[in-house]
Write an enzyme that holds these catalytic residues in place. Structure first.
Site, PDB file in Angstrom:
ATOM      1  N   HIS A 363       0.809  -1.223   0.000  1.00  0.00           N
ATOM      2  CA  HIS A 363       0.000   0.000   0.000  1.00  0.00           C
ATOM      3  C   HIS A 363       0.837   1.265   0.000  1.00  0.00           C
ATOM      4  O   HIS A 363       0.307   2.340   0.277  1.00  0.00           O
ATOM      5  CB  HIS A 363      -0.905   0.054   1.233  1.00  0.00           C
ATOM      6  CG  HIS A 363      -1.927  -1.035   1.306  1.00  0.00           C
ATOM      7  ND1 HIS A 363      -3.202  -0.891   0.827  1.00  0.00           N
ATOM      8  CD2 HIS A 363      -1.860  -2.290   1.802  1.00  0.00           C
ATOM      9  CE1 HIS A 363      -3.888  -2.008   1.043  1.00  0.00           C
ATOM     10  NE2 HIS A 363      -3.082  -2.877   1.630  1.00  0.00           N
ATOM     11  N   LYS A 554      -8.859  13.329   4.727  1.00  0.00           N
ATOM     12  CA  LYS A 554      -7.884  12.236   4.695  1.00  0.00           C
ATOM     13  C   LYS A 554      -6.875  12.493   5.791  1.00  0.00           C
ATOM     14  O   LYS A 554      -6.854  13.580   6.367  1.00  0.00           O
ATOM     15  CB  LYS A 554      -7.184  12.168   3.334  1.00  0.00           C
ATOM     16  CG  LYS A 554      -6.636  13.527   2.866  1.00  0.00           C
ATOM     17  CD  LYS A 554      -6.050  13.464   1.460  1.00  0.00           C
ATOM     18  CE  LYS A 554      -7.059  13.535   0.357  1.00  0.00           C
ATOM     19  NZ  LYS A 554      -7.199  12.282  -0.385  1.00  0.00           N
ATOM     20  N   ARG A 555      -6.025  11.503   6.084  1.00  0.00           N
ATOM     21  CA  ARG A 555      -4.980  11.737   7.070  1.00  0.00           C
ATOM     22  C   ARG A 555      -4.146  12.946   6.679  1.00  0.00           C
ATOM     23  O   ARG A 555      -4.003  13.264   5.488  1.00  0.00           O
ATOM     24  CB  ARG A 555      -4.079  10.498   7.197  1.00  0.00           C
ATOM     25  CG  ARG A 555      -4.695   9.400   8.007  1.00  0.00           C
ATOM     26  CD  ARG A 555      -5.040   9.841   9.407  1.00  0.00           C
ATOM     27  NE  ARG A 555      -3.853   9.979  10.219  1.00  0.00           N
ATOM     28  CZ  ARG A 555      -3.411   9.051  11.055  1.00  0.00           C
ATOM     29  NH1 ARG A 555      -4.083   7.925  11.214  1.00  0.00           N
ATOM     30  NH2 ARG A 555      -2.309   9.235  11.765  1.00  0.00           N
ATOM     31  N   LYS A 560       0.187  14.368   0.923  1.00  0.00           N
ATOM     32  CA  LYS A 560      -1.208  14.582   0.505  1.00  0.00           C
ATOM     33  C   LYS A 560      -1.492  16.068   0.263  1.00  0.00           C
ATOM     34  O   LYS A 560      -2.519  16.436  -0.306  1.00  0.00           O
ATOM     35  CB  LYS A 560      -2.168  14.016   1.549  1.00  0.00           C
ATOM     36  CG  LYS A 560      -2.081  12.497   1.697  1.00  0.00           C
ATOM     37  CD  LYS A 560      -3.022  11.990   2.797  1.00  0.00           C
ATOM     38  CE  LYS A 560      -2.830  10.520   3.114  1.00  0.00           C
ATOM     39  NZ  LYS A 560      -3.489   9.625   2.141  1.00  0.00           N
ATOM     40  N   THR A 662      -8.879   6.150  -1.754  1.00  0.00           N
ATOM     41  CA  THR A 662     -10.212   5.547  -1.870  1.00  0.00           C
ATOM     42  C   THR A 662     -11.287   6.606  -1.614  1.00  0.00           C
ATOM     43  O   THR A 662     -12.407   6.469  -2.095  1.00  0.00           O
ATOM     44  CB  THR A 662     -10.379   4.370  -0.883  1.00  0.00           C
ATOM     45  OG1 THR A 662      -9.886   4.778   0.398  1.00  0.00           O
ATOM     46  CG2 THR A 662      -9.629   3.151  -1.352  1.00  0.00           C
ATOM     47  N   LYS A 666     -15.126   7.460  -3.293  1.00  0.00           N
ATOM     48  CA  LYS A 666     -16.358   7.718  -2.530  1.00  0.00           C
ATOM     49  C   LYS A 666     -16.957   9.060  -2.920  1.00  0.00           C
ATOM     50  O   LYS A 666     -18.180   9.190  -3.077  1.00  0.00           O
ATOM     51  CB  LYS A 666     -16.062   7.697  -1.030  1.00  0.00           C
ATOM     52  CG  LYS A 666     -15.610   6.350  -0.506  1.00  0.00           C
ATOM     53  CD  LYS A 666     -14.933   6.441   0.866  1.00  0.00           C
ATOM     54  CE  LYS A 666     -14.169   5.149   1.158  1.00  0.00           C
ATOM     55  NZ  LYS A 666     -13.243   5.290   2.296  1.00  0.00           N
TER      56      LYS A 666
HETATM   57  C1  26Q Z   1       3.451   0.518  10.423  1.00  0.00           C
HETATM   58  C2  26Q Z   1       4.367   0.172  11.425  1.00  0.00           C
HETATM   59  C3  26Q Z   1       4.240   0.685  12.699  1.00  0.00           C
HETATM   60  C4  26Q Z   1       3.179   1.536  12.994  1.00  0.00           C
HETATM   61  C5  26Q Z   1       2.258   1.868  12.000  1.00  0.00           C
HETATM   62  C6  26Q Z   1       2.404   1.371  10.720  1.00  0.00           C
HETATM   63  C7  26Q Z   1       1.432   1.738   9.672  1.00  0.00           C
HETATM   64  C8  26Q Z   1       0.081   1.819   9.946  1.00  0.00           C
HETATM   65  C9  26Q Z   1      -0.827   2.164   8.970  1.00  0.00           C
HETATM   66  C10 26Q Z   1       1.835   1.998   8.355  1.00  0.00           C
HETATM   67  C11 26Q Z   1       0.918   2.332   7.370  1.00  0.00           C
HETATM   68  C12 26Q Z   1      -0.432   2.408   7.671  1.00  0.00           C
HETATM   69  C13 26Q Z   1      -1.465   2.773   6.697  1.00  0.00           C
HETATM   70  C14 26Q Z   1      -1.276   2.947   5.412  1.00  0.00           C
HETATM   71  C15 26Q Z   1      -2.364   3.329   4.507  1.00  0.00           C
HETATM   72  O1  26Q Z   1      -3.482   3.596   4.941  1.00  0.00           O
HETATM   73  N1  26Q Z   1      -2.111   3.382   3.192  1.00  0.00           N
HETATM   74  C16 26Q Z   1      -3.150   3.749   2.260  1.00  0.00           C
HETATM   75  O2  26Q Z   1      -3.790   2.568   1.797  1.00  0.00           O
HETATM   76  C17 26Q Z   1      -4.908   2.857   0.987  1.00  0.00           C
HETATM   77  C18 26Q Z   1      -5.586   1.553   0.645  1.00  0.00           C
HETATM   78  O3  26Q Z   1      -4.826   0.831  -0.279  1.00  0.00           O
HETATM   79  C19 26Q Z   1      -4.490   3.622  -0.251  1.00  0.00           C
HETATM   80  O4  26Q Z   1      -5.658   4.007  -0.945  1.00  0.00           O
HETATM   81  C20 26Q Z   1      -3.689   4.874   0.125  1.00  0.00           C
HETATM   82  O5  26Q Z   1      -3.168   5.468  -1.045  1.00  0.00           O
HETATM   83  C21 26Q Z   1      -2.558   4.499   1.063  1.00  0.00           C
HETATM   84  O6  26Q Z   1      -1.889   5.663   1.517  1.00  0.00           O
END
Ligand code: 26Q
Length: 826
Positions: A363, A554-555, A560, A662, A666
């Protein structure tokens, strides 16, 4: 005798009686003493009854058919509220509304009582939730495995414009959608050391010794498919200390220390890590990842054994795993440990079985966001797995060399072990080596994976990498959140779209139909009016419902580029200040965003947005023509209110950095037009809706890459040649919008002008602003805008998570849908 299962839905009167029953026997109350929280509880239990009946049928069918089953492994599920969606899936919405009326209650008020389970950060977690909905709706046998965090995503408030985090106590008022399954408790080993035992052949065999045990207790959340009897299971794990935990301490009489020791184990699922990048790579996070994987593998292996005994050669035909990013990548090592150590399968066979049953979804494109763990840390927690990973790596590199790869740099990049500096294990490399398929989440993303991020792997195994573009569930993201639009769509093309979103294409026939355009504009206006009421309550801003609702939700992340958005607002403000009588198209800017608590720059940007909101909303020269609303605590339930009311969808990441997005899908599905870069799924949205119905701007991924790698990018060149841009930057530098926080927020300016503007905000500013001007101009042509909005909705069929899941089932899982059997005579 199996219990009788009623699949016929109750009448409103029967359902009312069910609710009264639960009020009495679950809450211990008569109606006249019940309060809102009790109404909610009783209604949830009444709906859950139907889910359980269907779940029992589903399990019965699967026990008989023994179908191949997919297991989605994810550290995050951003479920959002469940009641409304469960009412829709079970077709109980109308019945429930009537039943509540019979009780003198209002369903919508009760729905708003439900807390929003936020066991995820953002896109990745929400995708997992959409996928569960589609899996059940399409009748695929599936389990989701996740963590039952005591505290989900933090709650956000603003104090003097700064983000403040608060604990999310979502379980406090009880969560009725889960069922605790003590019968399915599993042991998890951790700690200890490796002993080298002599084998009969005179060699050495490693054995994991002195490990301690914790337990995983599953809580099942039932996921009802839409208009089908299939119910899937989301199995969330809770950590429990063994009762004999640290028994030796007990026996020495140190009771208090022993009990305190239990806390360490039970802290495992205390809290969701709120980073959406890997910086917060802490020991507890590794333990969480391992715990989930160990529980899931044990649960799957136990179920396999019940059905197929020790016929391990059948394992990949019956059980398949999907790893949601690298977070559960240890599943590869845990499966190997099980096969080799517990089941006595020879290494080579174990490896075939493991690799044949695992697949990995990537991702991210940001190299710094790829997960790695220090070997020393891992050795303390899971020494045996470290050893197994070393052996996987040794054999992998041997194989690669045998295929003629000898370049040491290449071998270094391929290795699971990163050896420069502190030794670390690369989870992406482990996941790729241990998987049959690796998928990206949009076409561009997959291409960039192949050519940049993991190029060395794509060169040796080109067939392993495939694209599967993300999707969103139309049940939550259209039918439930936008009932007005759903109704007129159904009036025009029938109700089939909710299960077959391609049918929306039939709406293109009405793009030029003025009566449909007017209906659409009216609906949008009504949704905007509802949102305006909500935003007035949440952040005390009054929005003009006839203004253009410009939405970025979004975050908060630099890539972004919420900063680019706020710079555009500042520019519009400055235009008005320079000439208060100039014509401007009235706009309402709506933001929703949480910053990771440790992400300093993201928090500065939040402070800046709040500062700009404060100034713009209160300046009489602006006269209400610009409004900025930044409600705190953006979450799924707030998204459901904002999205139906959006006119313009901001998808403005630096090209090549957003894997998919995503929210873009939406918003377009709800008739917002996109202003966006050629990034992630935006490209595919553009191809679907046509160039005339989307506002594309900015550098391409290749142009960004070229400028960043050659060092040819000079932010100051843009400052010098663009007067409007220069004025915006000066205002940020002098802290015009942030009062006494000017020194703190100056870091935002520095990131652009002194630290190289990594996200190319300045490079895209002019193109963004000019495109925004075009969008504003177009907005004045109400019918033209409505036409474009209709064509957007009509083209969103492809972006259903049903389509995505059908692709996973076909190209990765080899999964066959299984119709759940209803008992005879029902
Ligand atoms: C990893 C290690 C330690 C702590 C936290 C994490 C961690 C947690 C969440 C790393 C990444 C995430 C989340 C990533 C994420 O949400 N990515 C998004 O995924 C979506 C679904 O595929 C995409 O549409 C987005 O582009 C992408 O940013």
């Amino acid at each position: 005798m199996l219990p009788a299962v009623h699949l016929k839905n109750p009448t409103a009167e029967e359902f009312r009686d069910r609710i009264i029953h639960y009020l009495r026997y679950a809450c211990g109350l008569e109606l006249r003493h019940a309060r809102a929280a009790d109404h909610l509880a009783a209604l949830e239990l009444a709906v859950r009854e139907t889910l359980i009946d269907r779940e029992i049928l589903s399990r019965r069918t699967y026990d008989e058919v023994q179908p191949k089953t997919v297991h989605y492994l994810s550290l995050e599920y951003l479920l959002g509220r469940l009641l409304h969606n469960n009412l829709i899936s079970t077709d109980l919405l109308v019945v429930a509304r009537e039943a509540m009326q019979l009780l003198g209650l209002n369903l919508d008020t009760v729905l708003e009582e439900e807390p929003d389970p936020g066991l995820g950060n953002g896109g990745l977690g929400r995708l997992a939730a959409c996928f569960l909905d589609s899996l059940a709706t399409l009748d695929y046998p599936a389990y989701g495995y996740g963590m039952r965090y005591d505290y989900g995503m933090f709650r956000q408030s603003f104090e003097d414009g700064w983000q403040v985090e608060h604990a999310d106590t979502w379980l406090q008022r009880g969560f009725r959608w889960e069922i605790r399954r003590d019968d399915l408790r599993v042991p998890v080993r951790f700690g200890g050391r490796i002993d080298w035992n002599r084998t009969e052949a005179g060699g050495h065999r490693p054995a994991w010794a002195d490990w301690r045990t914790a337990y995983g207790v599953p809580y099942d959340v039932l996921v009802a498919g839409f208009r089908t009897n299939t119910v899937g299971i989301l199995r969330l794990w809770d950590a429990q200390a063994a009762s004999e935990f640290d028994f030796h301490i007990f026996s020495k009489g140190n009771y208090v220390k022993a009990v305190a020791g239990r806390e360490r184990v039970e802290a495992l699922n205390r809290v969701l890590y709120p980073a959406d990048d890997v910086e917060a790579g802490r020991q507890l996070r590794l333990a969480q990842e391992y715990f989930l994987v160990a529980c899931a593998v044990r649960d799957v292996v136990d179920r396999f054994r019940r059905r197929h005994a020790e016929a391990w050669e059948l394992f990949p035909d019956k059980m398949v795993f999907q790893l949601n990013d690298t977070h559960p990548a240890l599943a590869v090592a845990e499966l190997m440990r099980f096969f080799v150590d517990d089941a006595g399968v020879p290494w080579a066979t174990a490896w075939e079985l493991t690799r044949a049953s695992c697949n990995y979804t990537n991702h991210t494109l940001l190299p710094e966001a790829l997960e790695t763990w220090p070997v020393t840390l891992m050795e303390k927690l899971i020494p045996r797995h470290v050893q197994i990973i070393y052996e996987i790596n040794r054999r992998f590199l041997e194989g690669v060399k045998a295929r003629g790869v000898s370049d040491p740099d290449r071998l270094r990049r391929l290795s699971i072990l990163q050896e420069d500096g502190e030794k670390r294990l690369r989870m992406a490399n482990l996941a790729i080596v241990g998987s049959t398929r690796v998928n990206g989440v949009a076409k561009l993303h997959t291409e960039l994976l192949r050519t940049r991020v993991v190029r060395d792997f794509a060169e040796i195994w080109p067939e392993r990498f495939i694209p599967i573009t993300n999707g969103v569930t139309p049940r939550r993201w259209l039918r439930a959140c936008n009932p007005r639009l759903s109704t007129v769509i159904t009036e025009r093309i029938g109700g089939g779209w909710a299960k077959d979103l391609d049918r929306l294409y039939e709406l293109s026939a009405f793009a030029d139909d003025e009566s449909f355009q007017d209906e659409l504009l009216e609906i949008k206006r009504a949704n905007k009016s509802d949102l305006a009421v909500e935003l007035e309550r949440l952040c005390d801003v009054a929005l003009d419902v006839d203004s253009l609702f410009d939405v970025q939700i979004k975050r908060l992340h630099e890539y972004k580029r919420q900063l680019l958005n706020v710079m555009h607002i500042i520019m519009l403000y400055q235009r008005i200040k320079a000439d208060p009588s100039s014509e401007v198209v009235p706009r309402s800017f709506i933001f929703g965003a949480k910053a990771a608590p440790s992400y300093h720059m993201a928090k500065l940007i939040i402070r800046l947005i709040n500062g700009v909101a404060d100034v713009v909303n209160n300046d009489s020269d602006v006269d209400g023509r610009l409004r900025v609303a930044f409600p705190p605590d953006y979450r799924v339930s707030l998204a459901e209110k904002i999205i139906p009311a959006a006119d313009l969808s901001e998808q403005i990441s630096t090209a090549g950095m957003e894997a998919s997005g995503t929210g873009n899908m939406k918003l377009a599905l709800n008739g917002a037009l996109t202003i966006g870069t050629l990034d992630g799924a935006n490209i595919e949205i553009k191809d679907a809706v046509g160039d005339d119905n989307i506002f594309i701007f900015g550098l391409t991924a290749d142009e960004v890459e070229e400028r960043l790698t050659t060092g040819s990018y000079k932010p100051w060149d843009f400052y010098r040649t663009d007067l409007e841009l220069a004025a915006v930057l000066d205002a940020i530098k002098t802290g015009e919008f942030v009062g006494r926080d000017r020194d703190a927020v100056r870091g935002v300016w520095s990131s652009l002008m002194e630290h190289g503007d990594r996200y190319m905000v300045l490079a895209d500013f002019r193109s963004y602003v000019d495109t925004q001007d075009r969008a504003a101009e177009f907005f004045k042509d109400r019918r033209g805008w409505a036409r474009a909005a209709i064509l957007n909705i009509a083209a969103m069929g492809y972006f259903s998570s049903d389509r995505a899941i059908l692709e996973y089932a076909d190209k990765i899982w080899g999964l066959v849908a299984v119709a759940v059997k209803t008992p005879e005579g029902s």
